[in-house]
Design a protein around this motif. Structure first.
Motif, PDB file in Angstrom:
ATOM      1  N   THR A  83      -0.025   2.046   4.429  1.00  0.00           N
ATOM      2  CA  THR A  83       0.080   0.627   4.082  1.00  0.00           C
ATOM      3  C   THR A  83       0.970  -0.110   5.084  1.00  0.00           C
ATOM      4  N   ASP A  84       2.003   0.560   5.588  1.00  0.00           N
ATOM      5  CA  ASP A  84       2.843  -0.053   6.628  1.00  0.00           C
ATOM      6  C   ASP A  84       2.017  -0.354   7.870  1.00  0.00           C
ATOM      7  N   PHE A  85       1.167   0.599   8.248  1.00  0.00           N
ATOM      8  CA  PHE A  85       0.334   0.421   9.437  1.00  0.00           C
ATOM      9  C   PHE A  85      -0.627  -0.752   9.252  1.00  0.00           C
ATOM     10  N   ILE A  86      -1.251  -0.844   8.075  1.00  0.00           N
ATOM     11  CA  ILE A  86      -2.178  -1.941   7.799  1.00  0.00           C
ATOM     12  C   ILE A  86      -1.451  -3.283   7.889  1.00  0.00           C
ATOM     13  N   GLU A  87      -0.259  -3.355   7.344  1.00  0.00           N
ATOM     14  CA  GLU A  87       0.502  -4.604   7.384  1.00  0.00           C
ATOM     15  C   GLU A  87       0.783  -5.052   8.819  1.00  0.00           C
ATOM     16  N   GLN A  88       1.043  -4.106   9.690  1.00  0.00           N
ATOM     17  CA  GLN A  88       1.414  -4.442  11.059  1.00  0.00           C
ATOM     18  C   GLN A  88       0.217  -4.762  11.937  1.00  0.00           C
ATOM     19  N   ARG A  89      -0.914  -4.118  11.702  1.00  0.00           N
ATOM     20  CA  ARG A  89      -2.021  -4.184  12.656  1.00  0.00           C
ATOM     21  C   ARG A  89      -3.213  -5.017  12.205  1.00  0.00           C
ATOM     22  N   PHE A  90      -3.293  -5.359  10.916  1.00  0.00           N
ATOM     23  CA  PHE A  90      -4.476  -6.048  10.426  1.00  0.00           C
ATOM     24  C   PHE A  90      -4.181  -7.519  10.153  1.00  0.00           C
ATOM     25  N   ASP A  91      -5.219  -8.257   9.738  1.00  0.00           N
ATOM     26  CA  ASP A  91      -5.079  -9.687   9.496  1.00  0.00           C
ATOM     27  C   ASP A  91      -4.411  -9.951   8.150  1.00  0.00           C
ATOM     28  N   HIS A  92      -4.201 -11.229   7.850  1.00  0.00           N
ATOM     29  CA  HIS A  92      -3.435 -11.626   6.676  1.00  0.00           C
ATOM     30  C   HIS A  92      -4.017 -11.065   5.378  1.00  0.00           C
ATOM     31  N   ASP A  93      -5.346 -11.150   5.218  1.00  0.00           N
ATOM     32  CA  ASP A  93      -5.962 -10.678   3.977  1.00  0.00           C
ATOM     33  C   ASP A  93      -5.653  -9.214   3.709  1.00  0.00           C
ATOM     34  N   TYR A  94      -5.762  -8.396   4.752  1.00  0.00           N
ATOM     35  CA  TYR A  94      -5.486  -6.967   4.570  1.00  0.00           C
ATOM     36  C   TYR A  94      -3.993  -6.685   4.430  1.00  0.00           C
ATOM     37  N   ARG A  95      -3.158  -7.528   5.019  1.00  0.00           N
ATOM     38  CA  ARG A  95      -1.718  -7.352   4.816  1.00  0.00           C
ATOM     39  C   ARG A  95      -1.366  -7.551   3.337  1.00  0.00           C
ATOM     40  N   VAL A  96      -1.970  -8.562   2.730  1.00  0.00           N
ATOM     41  CA  VAL A  96      -1.730  -8.806   1.302  1.00  0.00           C
ATOM     42  C   VAL A  96      -2.241  -7.639   0.474  1.00  0.00           C
ATOM     43  N   LYS A  97      -3.439  -7.145   0.830  1.00  0.00           N
ATOM     44  CA  LYS A  97      -4.009  -6.006   0.095  1.00  0.00           C
ATOM     45  C   LYS A  97      -3.142  -4.761   0.264  1.00  0.00           C
ATOM     46  N   ALA A  98      -2.584  -4.565   1.447  1.00  0.00           N
ATOM     47  CA  ALA A  98      -1.729  -3.402   1.693  1.00  0.00           C
ATOM     48  C   ALA A  98      -0.465  -3.469   0.839  1.00  0.00           C
ATOM     49  N   GLN A  99       0.112  -4.648   0.714  1.00  0.00           N
ATOM     50  CA  GLN A  99       1.303  -4.808  -0.122  1.00  0.00           C
ATOM     51  C   GLN A  99       0.992  -4.518  -1.581  1.00  0.00           C
ATOM     52  N   ALA A 100      -0.176  -4.998  -2.035  1.00  0.00           N
ATOM     53  CA  ALA A 100      -0.578  -4.739  -3.425  1.00  0.00           C
ATOM     54  C   ALA A 100      -0.831  -3.250  -3.642  1.00  0.00           C
ATOM     55  N   ALA A 101      -1.482  -2.603  -2.652  1.00  0.00           N
ATOM     56  CA  ALA A 101      -1.762  -1.171  -2.768  1.00  0.00           C
ATOM     57  C   ALA A 101      -0.471  -0.367  -2.842  1.00  0.00           C
ATOM     58  N   ARG A 102       0.529  -0.755  -2.039  1.00  0.00           N
ATOM     59  CA  ARG A 102       1.806  -0.037  -2.058  1.00  0.00           C
ATOM     60  C   ARG A 102       2.452  -0.139  -3.438  1.00  0.00           C
ATOM     61  N   SER A 103       2.414  -1.332  -4.023  1.00  0.00           N
ATOM     62  CA  SER A 103       3.015  -1.520  -5.340  1.00  0.00           C
ATOM     63  C   SER A 103       2.330  -0.665  -6.392  1.00  0.00           C
TER      64      SER A 103
END
Length: 315
Positions: A83-103
């Motif tokens: 999820t950290d990798f997705i937040e750093q390398r992907f666009d805004h939509d996937y960054r939000v999804k990565a944060q939700a997935a981590r939670s």
């Protein structure tokens, strides 16, 4: 992998795919087909509704779903780093999804696993390179292109090549059918069928401007698979360099993508590179200053000499 872990993995694989053959399962889990037959029988006897069709393979009865399973500490850490990798390398939509997935992942972990995962996570950190700290053209374009790929719509943009073509041109307007995205050497690359060139081409997202999503549809060729796709290698120019021992470690750590091999010799570090044309590595070679010597080809030696003379004239 012990029997229990393998049987669980078999169920997950059946759940993930519509139909799978025993031979494929045997290859995946590095065991014999006979062992897979025994696993399937044991799972059936345990109440897992597996349907077997001779000549076709095994599948799960429609509607069956394996209930949630627990994660080990190592598995949880792997997912959280992802999820950290997705937040750093992907666009805004996937960054939000990565944060939700981590939670969600952290919420379902047992307290002892969650505490141990947090302790292990504190000992690891995924750092972005300097150019990734601020938003770039790549992240701006990534979301638009990703959606166009999923919706099978063409996109148009202006593209700037790193080097001029045979006509001295570096800029062109392109309309392409986007097939997929690949992260190469830290940069996003689009693999697409170009209307202008009538073939598959690769485009760096950082060199795109005026990107627009077209209404034109396209159909992805049935034979194209991004995971199996291998672009033709047309790097036919071999370059040999010798680096002074003082910078040998820095050269090794550079992970330069044109590097073919490196060997340590009594007179320094010898390196072989392959490129399409010498301009592709001219700046990189010059960046090492007097600590590098071009052994071949002679044309590159002359080009380096010319650049050094031009630099001298400026100073």
């Amino acid at each position: 992998m012990n029997k229990s872990d393998r049987m669980l993995a078999v169920v997950l694989e059946l759940q993930r795919r519509d139909v799978v053959k025993a031979e494929d399962l045997a290859n995946l889990f590095e065991t014999s087909v006979r062992t897979i037959y025994r696993d399937i029988q044991a799972l059936s006897e345990a109440g897992v509704p597996i349907v077997g069709t001779p000549g076709t393979g095994y599948s799960l009865m429609e509607g069956y779903f394996l209930p949630p399973i627990s994660f080990t500490v190592e598995e949880a850490v792997t997912l959280l780093i992802g999820t950290d990798f997705i937040e750093q390398r992907f666009d805004h939509d996937y960054r939000v999804k990565a944060q939700a997935a981590r939670s969600k992942i952290e919420a379902i972990l047992p307290e002892n696993v969650r505490n141990e995962t947090a302790r292990v996570s504190k000992s690891m950190r995924l750092l972005p390179s300097d150019k990734r700290i601020a938003p770039t053209k790549e992240t701006e374009h990534l979301g638009t292109i990703r959606k166009a790929i999923l919706d099978q719509r063409k996109i148009s943009f202006h593209y700037t090549k790193r080097h001029a073509d045979s006509n001295g041109q570096r800029h062109s307007a392109r309309t392409v059918a986007p097939y997929g995205l690949a992260l190469v050497q830290g940069s996003w690359m689009l693999v697409a069928h170009c209307d202008l060139r009538q073939s598959i081409r690769h485009f760096r997202l950082s060199r795109m401007t005026e990107l627009i999503d077209s209404e034109d549809r396209f159909e992805l060729p049935s034979h194209f698979n991004l995971r199996e796709y291998a672009p033709p290698d047309d790097r036919n120019l071999q370059v040999r360099l010798r680096f002074n021992d003082d910078i040998a470690d820095k050269v090794k750590e550079s992970n330069y993508h044109y590097m073919e091999s490196m060997t340590e010799q009594p007179d320094g570090l010898h390196a072989i590179l392959r490129v399409r044309r010498q301009e592709e590595l001219l700046s990189w070679v010059l960046g090492w200053g007097a600590d590098v010597t071009v052994l071949e080809p002679e044309s590159l030696r002359n080009r380096i000499r010319e650049e050094a003379e031009n630099m001298l004239k400026r100073y």
